[in-house]
Design an enzyme around this catalytic site. Structure first.
Site, PDB file in Angstrom:
ATOM      1  N   LYS A  95     -23.765 -46.686  17.600  1.00 55.45           N
ATOM      2  CA  LYS A  95     -25.215 -46.444  17.667  1.00 55.45           C
ATOM      3  C   LYS A  95     -25.527 -45.038  17.181  1.00 55.45           C
ATOM      4  O   LYS A  95     -24.681 -44.134  17.204  1.00 55.45           O
ATOM      5  CB  LYS A  95     -25.760 -46.627  19.086  1.00 55.45           C
ATOM      6  CG  LYS A  95     -25.203 -45.674  20.152  1.00 55.45           C
ATOM      7  CD  LYS A  95     -25.998 -44.414  20.386  1.00 55.45           C
ATOM      8  CE  LYS A  95     -25.179 -43.375  21.116  1.00 55.45           C
ATOM      9  NZ  LYS A  95     -25.732 -42.108  21.403  1.00 55.45           N
ATOM     10  N   ASP A 154     -24.746 -45.951  27.585  1.00 58.04           N
ATOM     11  CA  ASP A 154     -24.966 -46.592  26.286  1.00 58.04           C
ATOM     12  C   ASP A 154     -24.429 -48.022  26.228  1.00 58.04           C
ATOM     13  O   ASP A 154     -24.611 -48.712  25.229  1.00 58.04           O
ATOM     14  CB  ASP A 154     -24.265 -45.791  25.172  1.00 58.04           C
ATOM     15  CG  ASP A 154     -24.866 -44.406  24.983  1.00 58.04           C
ATOM     16  OD1 ASP A 154     -26.050 -44.219  25.333  1.00 58.04           O
ATOM     17  OD2 ASP A 154     -24.156 -43.520  24.475  1.00 58.04           O
TER      18      ASP A 154
END
Ligand code: C5P
Length: 308
Positions: free
Chosen positions: A12, A141
Protein backbone atom coordinates in the site's frame (compact mmCIF):
# COMPACT_ATOMS: atom_id res chain seq x y z
CA UNK A 1 -8.44 -29.89 3.67
CA UNK A 2 -6.49 -28.72 0.61
CA UNK A 3 -2.91 -29.75 -0.24
CA UNK A 4 -1.75 -26.14 -0.74
CA UNK A 5 -3.01 -22.60 -1.14
CA UNK A 6 -1.15 -19.70 -2.78
CA UNK A 7 -2.13 -16.13 -1.89
CA UNK A 8 -0.97 -12.83 -3.34
CA UNK A 9 -1.05 -9.77 -1.05
CA UNK A 10 -0.38 -6.21 -2.28
CA UNK A 11 1.64 -3.30 -0.90
CA UNK A 12 0.00 0.00 0.00
CA UNK A 13 0.82 3.65 -0.29
CA UNK A 14 -1.02 6.33 1.68
CA UNK A 15 -2.20 8.97 -0.81
CA UNK A 16 -2.97 11.13 2.21
CA UNK A 17 -1.87 10.42 5.75
CA UNK A 18 -3.26 12.79 8.35
CA UNK A 19 -2.00 12.06 11.86
CA UNK A 20 -3.72 13.27 15.03
CA UNK A 21 -2.44 13.59 18.60
CA UNK A 22 -0.91 10.68 20.53
CA UNK A 23 -3.73 8.80 22.29
CA UNK A 24 -3.56 7.22 25.75
CA UNK A 25 -3.35 3.76 24.10
CA UNK A 26 -0.05 4.71 22.41
CA UNK A 27 -1.58 5.04 18.92
CA UNK A 28 -2.40 8.10 16.84
CA UNK A 29 -5.80 8.74 15.28
CA UNK A 30 -5.50 8.79 11.49
CA UNK A 31 -7.42 10.17 8.53
CA UNK A 32 -5.83 8.40 5.61
CA UNK A 33 -6.45 7.30 2.04
CA UNK A 34 -4.99 3.85 1.46
CA UNK A 35 -4.21 2.77 -2.12
CA UNK A 36 -3.17 -0.82 -2.95
CA UNK A 37 -0.41 -1.08 -5.57
CA UNK A 38 0.95 -3.94 -7.64
CA UNK A 39 3.99 -4.94 -5.61
CA UNK A 40 3.24 -8.26 -3.96
CA UNK A 41 4.24 -10.77 -1.36
CA UNK A 42 3.28 -14.31 -2.46
CA UNK A 43 2.52 -16.87 0.24
CA UNK A 44 2.24 -20.65 -0.13
CA UNK A 45 0.61 -22.53 2.76
CA UNK A 46 0.63 -26.34 3.08
CA UNK A 47 -0.48 -28.53 6.01
CA UNK A 48 2.12 -30.46 8.03
CA UNK A 49 1.79 -33.58 10.25
CA UNK A 50 0.43 -32.99 13.77
CA UNK A 51 3.05 -31.64 16.17
CA UNK A 52 5.23 -30.02 13.47
CA UNK A 53 4.25 -26.46 14.42
CA UNK A 54 4.78 -23.57 12.02
CA UNK A 55 7.63 -23.83 9.53
CA UNK A 56 8.13 -20.32 8.23
CA UNK A 57 10.43 -19.58 5.28
CA UNK A 58 11.04 -16.10 3.86
CA UNK A 59 12.58 -15.56 0.45
CA UNK A 60 13.45 -12.51 -1.64
CA UNK A 61 15.10 -9.15 -1.08
CA UNK A 62 15.40 -8.15 2.59
CA UNK A 63 13.94 -11.47 3.77
CA UNK A 64 16.91 -11.96 6.11
CA UNK A 65 15.86 -8.88 8.09
CA UNK A 66 12.39 -10.22 8.96
CA UNK A 67 12.15 -12.01 12.34
CA UNK A 68 11.03 -15.65 12.07
CA UNK A 69 9.93 -16.04 15.70
CA UNK A 70 6.41 -15.67 17.08
CA UNK A 71 6.59 -11.86 16.67
CA UNK A 72 6.43 -12.39 12.89
CA UNK A 73 3.08 -11.05 11.69
CA UNK A 74 2.36 -14.18 9.62
CA UNK A 75 2.99 -16.35 12.70
CA UNK A 76 0.66 -14.10 14.72
CA UNK A 77 -1.99 -14.33 12.00
CA UNK A 78 -1.83 -18.15 12.05
CA UNK A 79 -2.05 -18.17 15.88
CA UNK A 80 -5.11 -15.88 15.68
CA UNK A 81 -6.92 -18.45 13.51
CA UNK A 82 -6.22 -21.52 15.71
CA UNK A 83 -9.24 -20.74 17.96
CA UNK A 84 -11.37 -20.81 14.77
CA UNK A 85 -10.25 -24.34 13.88
CA UNK A 86 -6.96 -23.83 12.00
CA UNK A 87 -4.21 -26.36 12.63
CA UNK A 88 -1.01 -24.79 14.03
CA UNK A 89 0.98 -27.31 11.93
CA UNK A 90 1.62 -25.44 8.71
CA UNK A 91 4.43 -24.73 6.28
CA UNK A 92 4.33 -21.12 5.12
CA UNK A 93 6.70 -19.86 2.43
CA UNK A 94 6.64 -16.12 1.77
CA UNK A 95 8.31 -14.63 -1.30
CA UNK A 96 8.85 -10.92 -0.53
CA UNK A 97 8.20 -8.49 -3.38
CA UNK A 98 7.29 -5.65 -0.99
CA UNK A 99 10.21 -3.71 0.48
CA UNK A 100 11.00 -4.74 4.08
CA UNK A 101 10.53 -1.88 6.62
CA UNK A 102 9.73 0.40 3.69
CA UNK A 103 6.46 1.99 4.83
CA UNK A 104 4.49 -0.07 2.29
CA UNK A 105 2.78 -2.54 4.66
CA UNK A 106 5.02 -5.50 3.84
CA UNK A 107 4.53 -7.12 7.27
CA UNK A 108 0.81 -6.39 7.14
CA UNK A 109 0.62 -8.03 3.70
CA UNK A 110 2.09 -11.20 5.20
CA UNK A 111 -0.49 -11.11 8.01
CA UNK A 112 -3.41 -10.47 5.63
CA UNK A 113 -2.11 -13.09 3.18
CA UNK A 114 -1.80 -15.67 5.97
CA UNK A 115 -5.39 -15.03 7.13
CA UNK A 116 -6.70 -15.63 3.60
CA UNK A 117 -4.46 -18.66 2.98
CA UNK A 118 -5.20 -20.41 6.27
CA UNK A 119 -8.95 -19.76 6.00
CA UNK A 120 -8.91 -21.43 2.56
CA UNK A 121 -6.46 -24.24 3.46
CA UNK A 122 -8.56 -25.52 6.38
CA UNK A 123 -11.96 -24.50 4.98
CA UNK A 124 -12.68 -22.34 8.04
CA UNK A 125 -15.42 -20.47 6.17
CA UNK A 126 -14.78 -17.16 7.96
CA UNK A 127 -16.69 -14.21 6.51
CA UNK A 128 -14.92 -11.14 5.11
CA UNK A 129 -16.12 -9.17 8.16
CA UNK A 130 -14.74 -11.82 10.57
CA UNK A 131 -11.38 -11.71 8.79
CA UNK A 132 -11.36 -7.87 8.89
CA UNK A 133 -12.03 -7.93 12.67
CA UNK A 134 -9.21 -10.45 13.26
CA UNK A 135 -6.94 -8.42 10.94
CA UNK A 136 -7.46 -5.29 13.07
CA UNK A 137 -6.03 -7.12 16.11
CA UNK A 138 -2.79 -7.81 14.18
CA UNK A 139 -1.84 -4.31 12.97
CA UNK A 140 -3.19 -1.00 11.73
CA UNK A 141 -2.67 -1.72 8.01
CA UNK A 142 -3.75 -5.39 7.98
CA UNK A 143 -7.50 -4.79 7.37
CA UNK A 144 -6.68 -2.55 4.42
CA UNK A 145 -4.39 -5.12 2.77
CA UNK A 146 -7.28 -7.62 3.01
CA UNK A 147 -9.61 -5.08 1.43
CA UNK A 148 -7.40 -3.60 -1.31
CA UNK A 149 -8.44 -0.91 -3.79
CA UNK A 150 -8.55 2.70 -2.61
CA UNK A 151 -10.14 3.22 0.79
CA UNK A 152 -10.46 5.95 3.42
CA UNK A 153 -9.10 4.75 6.77
CA UNK A 154 -9.98 6.27 10.13
CA UNK A 155 -9.42 5.41 13.82
CA UNK A 156 -5.88 3.91 13.75
CA UNK A 157 -6.35 3.02 10.07
CA UNK A 158 -8.51 0.00 10.86
CA UNK A 159 -11.95 1.54 10.12
CA UNK A 160 -12.40 1.44 6.34
CA UNK A 161 -14.76 3.26 3.97
CA UNK A 162 -14.40 2.56 0.23
CA UNK A 163 -13.68 5.65 -1.87
CA UNK A 164 -15.10 6.47 -5.29
CA UNK A 165 -12.14 6.21 -7.67
CA UNK A 166 -11.75 6.41 -11.42
CA UNK A 167 -8.72 5.43 -13.42
CA UNK A 168 -5.48 3.57 -12.99
CA UNK A 169 -2.41 5.35 -11.65
CA UNK A 170 1.22 4.74 -12.56
CA UNK A 171 3.63 4.81 -9.63
CA UNK A 172 7.38 4.74 -9.19
CA UNK A 173 8.70 3.65 -5.80
CA UNK A 174 12.20 4.60 -4.73
CA UNK A 175 13.52 2.20 -2.10
CA UNK A 176 16.13 3.13 0.47
CA UNK A 177 19.17 1.13 1.55
CA UNK A 178 17.91 0.77 5.11
CA UNK A 179 14.37 0.64 6.53
CA UNK A 180 12.78 2.99 9.08
CA UNK A 181 10.95 1.73 12.15
CA UNK A 182 7.28 2.81 12.20
CA UNK A 183 7.14 3.38 16.00
CA UNK A 184 10.33 5.52 15.79
CA UNK A 185 8.83 7.68 13.04
CA UNK A 186 5.65 8.23 15.10
CA UNK A 187 7.82 9.11 18.10
CA UNK A 188 9.72 11.64 15.98
CA UNK A 189 6.34 13.08 14.87
CA UNK A 190 5.46 13.57 18.58
CA UNK A 191 8.87 15.11 19.30
CA UNK A 192 8.58 17.58 16.38
CA UNK A 193 5.11 18.64 17.61
CA UNK A 194 6.03 18.92 21.30
CA UNK A 195 5.71 22.57 22.31
CA UNK A 196 4.00 23.67 19.08
CA UNK A 197 0.49 23.51 20.58
CA UNK A 198 -2.04 20.69 20.31
CA UNK A 199 -1.95 18.51 17.18
CA UNK A 200 -5.31 19.03 15.38
CA UNK A 201 -7.64 16.14 14.58
CA UNK A 202 -6.67 14.88 11.11
CA UNK A 203 -8.85 15.20 8.00
CA UNK A 204 -8.65 13.84 4.45
CA UNK A 205 -7.99 16.65 1.90
CA UNK A 206 -11.24 17.25 -0.07
CA UNK A 207 -9.22 18.13 -3.21
CA UNK A 208 -7.62 14.67 -3.11
CA UNK A 209 -11.01 12.95 -2.94
CA UNK A 210 -12.24 15.14 -5.82
CA UNK A 211 -9.15 14.22 -7.89
CA UNK A 212 -9.83 10.50 -7.30
CA UNK A 213 -13.51 10.86 -8.21
CA UNK A 214 -12.55 12.66 -11.43
CA UNK A 215 -9.68 10.29 -12.27
CA UNK A 216 -7.46 13.38 -12.56
CA UNK A 217 -3.85 12.20 -12.08
CA UNK A 218 -2.38 15.73 -12.24
CA UNK A 219 -4.70 16.95 -9.47
CA UNK A 220 -4.02 13.80 -7.45
CA UNK A 221 -0.28 14.37 -7.75
CA UNK A 222 -0.65 17.90 -6.36
CA UNK A 223 -2.74 16.77 -3.40
CA UNK A 224 -0.59 13.86 -2.15
CA UNK A 225 0.12 14.54 1.53
CA UNK A 226 1.81 12.82 4.47
CA UNK A 227 1.91 14.24 8.01
CA UNK A 228 4.71 11.77 8.84
CA UNK A 229 6.92 13.12 6.06
CA UNK A 230 8.68 15.75 8.22
CA UNK A 231 9.44 13.07 10.83
CA UNK A 232 10.78 10.63 8.20
CA UNK A 233 12.93 13.43 6.68
CA UNK A 234 14.21 14.40 10.11
CA UNK A 235 15.37 10.80 10.71
CA UNK A 236 16.59 10.31 7.12
CA UNK A 237 17.58 13.73 5.65
CA UNK A 238 18.73 12.19 2.33
CA UNK A 239 15.06 11.60 1.42
CA UNK A 240 14.79 15.34 0.61
CA UNK A 241 17.17 14.75 -2.30
CA UNK A 242 15.04 11.84 -3.57
CA UNK A 243 11.90 14.01 -3.46
CA UNK A 244 13.60 16.87 -5.33
CA UNK A 245 14.75 14.53 -8.13
CA UNK A 246 11.09 13.53 -8.62
CA UNK A 247 10.22 17.21 -8.99
CA UNK A 248 13.05 17.79 -11.42
CA UNK A 249 11.91 14.95 -13.71
CA UNK A 250 8.31 16.09 -13.80
CA UNK A 251 6.60 13.64 -11.43
CA UNK A 252 2.97 14.73 -10.95
CA UNK A 253 3.63 14.44 -7.24
CA UNK A 254 5.95 12.77 -4.76
CA UNK A 255 5.50 11.74 -1.15
CA UNK A 256 7.11 9.61 1.53
CA UNK A 257 5.12 6.35 1.66
CA UNK A 258 3.59 5.81 5.12
CA UNK A 259 6.35 5.98 7.73
CA UNK A 260 8.99 5.74 4.98
CA UNK A 261 11.69 5.52 3.86
CA UNK A 262 10.23 4.46 0.48
CA UNK A 263 9.20 7.49 -1.60
CA UNK A 264 6.27 7.22 -4.04
CA UNK A 265 6.04 9.26 -7.25
CA UNK A 266 3.03 9.56 -9.49
CA UNK A 267 3.81 9.44 -13.23
CA UNK A 268 1.65 10.70 -16.12
CA UNK A 269 1.55 7.26 -17.76
CA UNK A 270 3.55 4.07 -18.11
CA UNK A 271 6.16 5.66 -20.41
CA UNK A 272 6.73 8.52 -17.98
CA UNK A 273 7.06 5.97 -15.15
CA UNK A 274 9.86 4.25 -17.10
CA UNK A 275 11.59 7.64 -17.64
CA UNK A 276 11.32 8.49 -13.94
CA UNK A 277 12.63 5.06 -12.93
CA UNK A 278 15.66 5.52 -15.22
CA UNK A 279 16.32 9.00 -13.78
CA UNK A 280 16.23 7.70 -10.20
CA UNK A 281 18.46 4.73 -11.00
CA UNK A 282 21.00 7.00 -12.73
CA UNK A 283 20.95 9.52 -9.85
CA UNK A 284 22.59 7.06 -7.47
CA UNK A 285 20.41 8.22 -4.55
CA UNK A 286 18.69 4.88 -4.10
CA UNK A 287 19.19 1.12 -3.96
CA UNK A 288 16.22 -0.01 -6.03
CA UNK A 289 13.42 1.53 -8.06
CA UNK A 290 10.13 -0.30 -8.70
CA UNK A 291 7.15 0.54 -10.88
CA UNK A 292 3.58 -0.50 -10.12
CA UNK A 293 0.02 0.46 -10.92
CA UNK A 294 -2.82 1.07 -8.50
CA UNK A 295 -5.41 0.44 -7.38
CA UNK A 296 -5.21 -3.38 -7.26
CA UNK A 297 -7.33 -5.91 -5.29
CA UNK A 298 -6.56 -6.98 -1.73
CA UNK A 299 -5.03 -10.29 -0.56
CA UNK A 300 -6.56 -13.15 -2.53
CA UNK A 301 -6.12 -16.82 -3.38
CA UNK A 302 -4.38 -17.21 -6.76
CA UNK A 303 -3.90 -20.99 -6.73
CA UNK A 304 -5.14 -23.95 -4.70
CA UNK A 305 -4.38 -27.65 -5.00
CA UNK A 306 -6.69 -30.41 -3.90
CA UNK A 307 -5.42 -33.36 -1.85
CA UNK A 308 -4.56 -36.25 -4.21
O1 C5P B 1 -0.33 -1.19 14.20
P1 C5P B 1 1.11 -1.36 13.83
O2 C5P B 1 1.73 -2.56 14.48
O3 C5P B 1 1.34 -1.28 12.37
O4 C5P B 1 1.81 -0.09 14.43
C1 C5P B 1 3.19 -0.06 14.75
C2 C5P B 1 3.45 1.11 15.68
O5 C5P B 1 3.24 2.35 14.98
C3 C5P B 1 2.53 1.21 16.89
O6 C5P B 1 3.02 0.45 17.96
C4 C5P B 1 2.57 2.69 17.22
O7 C5P B 1 3.75 3.04 17.90
C5 C5P B 1 2.66 3.32 15.83
N1 C5P B 1 1.32 3.69 15.30
C6 C5P B 1 0.69 4.81 15.83
N2 C5P B 1 -0.54 5.18 15.36
C7 C5P B 1 -1.14 4.47 14.37
C8 C5P B 1 -0.51 3.34 13.80
C9 C5P B 1 0.73 2.97 14.30
O8 C5P B 1 1.22 5.47 16.72
N3 C5P B 1 -2.33 4.87 13.93
Amino acid sequence: MLASVTVRAPAKVNLALGVGPLRPDGYHGLATVFHAVGLYDDLVATPLPAGSGLQLVLEGEGAGRVPLDDTNLAARALAALVPYGASPDVSLTIRKGIPVAGGMAGGSADAAGTLVAIDALFGLGLSRDDLLDIAATLGSDVPFVLHGGTVVGSDTGTRLTPALVRGTYHWVFVLAEEGLSTPLVYREFDRLHAGTGPVPEPTVPPELMAALRAGDAAALGKSLHNDLQAAALSLRPTLAQVLSIGDEYGALGGVVSGSGPTCAFLARDDEHAVDLAVAFTASGVCRTVKRAIGPVPGARVVDQRAEV
